[in-house]
Design an enzyme around this catalytic site. Structure first.
Site, PDB file in Angstrom:
ATOM      1  N   HIS A  62      37.932  16.661  51.632  1.00 19.88           N
ATOM      2  CA  HIS A  62      36.566  16.782  52.170  1.00 19.88           C
ATOM      3  C   HIS A  62      35.553  16.229  51.181  1.00 19.88           C
ATOM      4  O   HIS A  62      35.894  15.917  50.052  1.00 19.88           O
ATOM      5  CB  HIS A  62      36.261  18.215  52.601  1.00 19.88           C
ATOM      6  CG  HIS A  62      36.176  19.221  51.492  1.00 19.88           C
ATOM      7  ND1 HIS A  62      37.262  19.570  50.713  1.00 19.88           N
ATOM      8  CD2 HIS A  62      35.140  19.960  51.025  1.00 19.88           C
ATOM      9  CE1 HIS A  62      36.888  20.481  49.835  1.00 19.88           C
ATOM     10  NE2 HIS A  62      35.602  20.730  49.982  1.00 19.88           N
ATOM     11  N   HIS A  64      32.887  17.308  49.481  1.00 24.16           N
ATOM     12  CA  HIS A  64      32.131  18.010  48.437  1.00 24.16           C
ATOM     13  C   HIS A  64      32.335  17.356  47.062  1.00 24.16           C
ATOM     14  O   HIS A  64      33.442  16.939  46.727  1.00 24.16           O
ATOM     15  CB  HIS A  64      32.524  19.493  48.399  1.00 24.16           C
ATOM     16  CG  HIS A  64      31.933  20.282  49.529  1.00 24.16           C
ATOM     17  ND1 HIS A  64      32.470  21.463  49.988  1.00 24.16           N
ATOM     18  CD2 HIS A  64      30.840  20.036  50.298  1.00 24.16           C
ATOM     19  CE1 HIS A  64      31.733  21.920  50.995  1.00 24.16           C
ATOM     20  NE2 HIS A  64      30.744  21.074  51.196  1.00 24.16           N
ATOM     21  N   HIS A  67      35.215  17.695  44.746  1.00 25.46           N
ATOM     22  CA  HIS A  67      36.495  17.148  45.208  1.00 25.46           C
ATOM     23  C   HIS A  67      36.543  15.612  45.162  1.00 25.46           C
ATOM     24  O   HIS A  67      37.627  15.037  45.147  1.00 25.46           O
ATOM     25  CB  HIS A  67      36.808  17.646  46.631  1.00 25.46           C
ATOM     26  CG  HIS A  67      36.999  19.141  46.655  1.00 25.46           C
ATOM     27  ND1 HIS A  67      38.231  19.730  46.776  1.00 25.46           N
ATOM     28  CD2 HIS A  67      36.104  20.146  46.501  1.00 25.46           C
ATOM     29  CE1 HIS A  67      38.076  21.045  46.710  1.00 25.46           C
ATOM     30  NE2 HIS A  67      36.795  21.325  46.546  1.00 25.46           N
ATOM     31  N   HIS A 120      35.222  24.850  56.782  1.00 28.80           N
ATOM     32  CA  HIS A 120      34.527  24.737  55.486  1.00 28.80           C
ATOM     33  C   HIS A 120      33.547  23.563  55.568  1.00 28.80           C
ATOM     34  O   HIS A 120      32.380  23.687  55.215  1.00 28.80           O
ATOM     35  CB  HIS A 120      35.573  24.530  54.389  1.00 28.80           C
ATOM     36  CG  HIS A 120      35.003  24.346  53.019  1.00 28.80           C
ATOM     37  ND1 HIS A 120      34.351  25.348  52.339  1.00 28.80           N
ATOM     38  CD2 HIS A 120      34.994  23.277  52.185  1.00 28.80           C
ATOM     39  CE1 HIS A 120      33.960  24.887  51.143  1.00 28.80           C
ATOM     40  NE2 HIS A 120      34.341  23.637  51.036  1.00 28.80           N
ATOM     41  N   HIS A 175      41.122  25.528  44.625  1.00 28.43           N
ATOM     42  CA  HIS A 175      40.500  26.364  43.585  1.00 28.43           C
ATOM     43  C   HIS A 175      41.393  27.537  43.185  1.00 28.43           C
ATOM     44  O   HIS A 175      42.190  28.028  43.994  1.00 28.43           O
ATOM     45  CB  HIS A 175      39.171  26.963  44.089  1.00 28.43           C
ATOM     46  CG  HIS A 175      38.074  25.969  44.274  1.00 28.43           C
ATOM     47  ND1 HIS A 175      37.141  25.697  43.312  1.00 28.43           N
ATOM     48  CD2 HIS A 175      37.777  25.161  45.329  1.00 28.43           C
ATOM     49  CE1 HIS A 175      36.288  24.773  43.761  1.00 28.43           C
ATOM     50  NE2 HIS A 175      36.655  24.428  44.984  1.00 28.43           N
TER      51      HIS A 175
HETATM   52 FE    FE Z   1      35.619  23.010  46.297  1.00 33.54          FE
HETATM   53 ZN    ZN Z   2      34.397  22.395  49.207  1.00 26.86          ZN
END
Ligand code: FE
Ligand code: ZN
Length: 265
Positions: A62, A64, A67, A120, A175
């Site tokens: 994704h 973010h 990442h 998410h 994570h």
């Molecule tokens: Fe993350």
């Molecule tokens: Zn994320």
């Protein structure tokens, strides 16, 4: 044994405070690795240097920054394929993948099925193959990602799909949140003995600064409240929290997710 069944060599690279960048070793050429979600370039470059391995591709779950933040710098050194969801927020993608698609990296002996898992973020994907799932921030051990873009029903459906994977599927999350997640899980289900046993094991690993991952589908379906919304104990805890009856598992999920957002461990 076929290559598909052989356990992948997967090593964690730590980034930021609690991110994992997973490096997958090619089963046909141990000198080449694929990186999942390189939020930072520096620790990946250090790991490559230390192991003498070459980066062959980047997979992204994704958009973010924690990442994808290292992608540009890694590409400057290694012009390689970048595979991830179709999303204008990820500029470096060279191949966009969609739900149900097969991603075959034949020169690396790697083969993944793409799962689109909105919740998410709306375009979040996971990579499933070789008995392993790389699921970014959708599922964490004993928890799940925050719902930044999706609806509770979307995210619950995404998590439900993961709970139906073969029980021995190894789960590589983005994570290290397990210890904090377990405090919440045990607040929801104080009498879940599997969660209590796991909590002792996790505390032991964390005092040695060892990763609690990979997890497995079997473990998560027995301890993760977000995969247990259909369980009477989880439902009554959510109903007590909400002060009203909750008919559908997705309603239980919505209450749990909102509860966790404000939970102080
Ligand atoms: Fe993350
Ligand atoms: Zn994320």
């Amino acid at each position: 044994m076929s290559l598909l069944n052989k356990h992948l060599g997967v090593t964690p690279v730590r980034a930021f405070a609690d991110n994992y960048i997973w490096l997958i070793e090619s089963p046909v050429d141990a000198g080449q690795v694929v990186a999942i979600d390189p939020g930072e370039a520096e620790p990946v470059l250090a790991a490559l240097k230390a192991s003498g391995k070459k980066l062959a591709a980047i997979l992204l779950t994704h958009h973010h920054p924690d990442h994808i933040g290292g992608v540009a710098e890694l590409l400057a050194q290694h012009p390689i394929p970048v595979i991830g969801p179709k999303d204008v927020r990820i500029l470096q993608i060279t191949r966009a993948v969609a739900d149900g698609e097969r991603l075959e990296l034949s020169n690396l002996g790697l083969n993944f099925e793409i799962l689109h898992l909105p919740g998410h973020t709306l375009s979040h994907v996971a990579f499933l193959g070789h008995g392993a799932l790389f699921c970014g921030d959708t599922l964490f051990s004993a928890g799940c990602g925050r719902m930044f873009e999706g609806t509770p029903t979307q995210m619950h459906t995404s998590l439900d799909r993961l709970s139906l994977l073969p029980p021995d599927t190894r789960i590589y999350c983005g994570h290290e949140y397990t210890a904090a997640n377990l405090k919440f899980a045990l607040t929801v289900e104080p009498s879940n003995s599997a969660a209590r046993d796991y909590s002792a094991k996790v505390n032991q690993l964390r005092t040695q600064a060892l990763p609690t991952l990979p997890s497995s589908v079997a473990l998560e379906t027995s301890i993760n409240p977000f995969l247990r919304c259909h369980e009477p104990a989880v439902r009554s805890a959510a109903e007590a929290r909400a002060g009203r009856p909750l008919r559908e598992p997705a309603d239980v999920f919505a209450v749990l997710r909102a509860w966790k957002d404000t939970f102080q461990s």
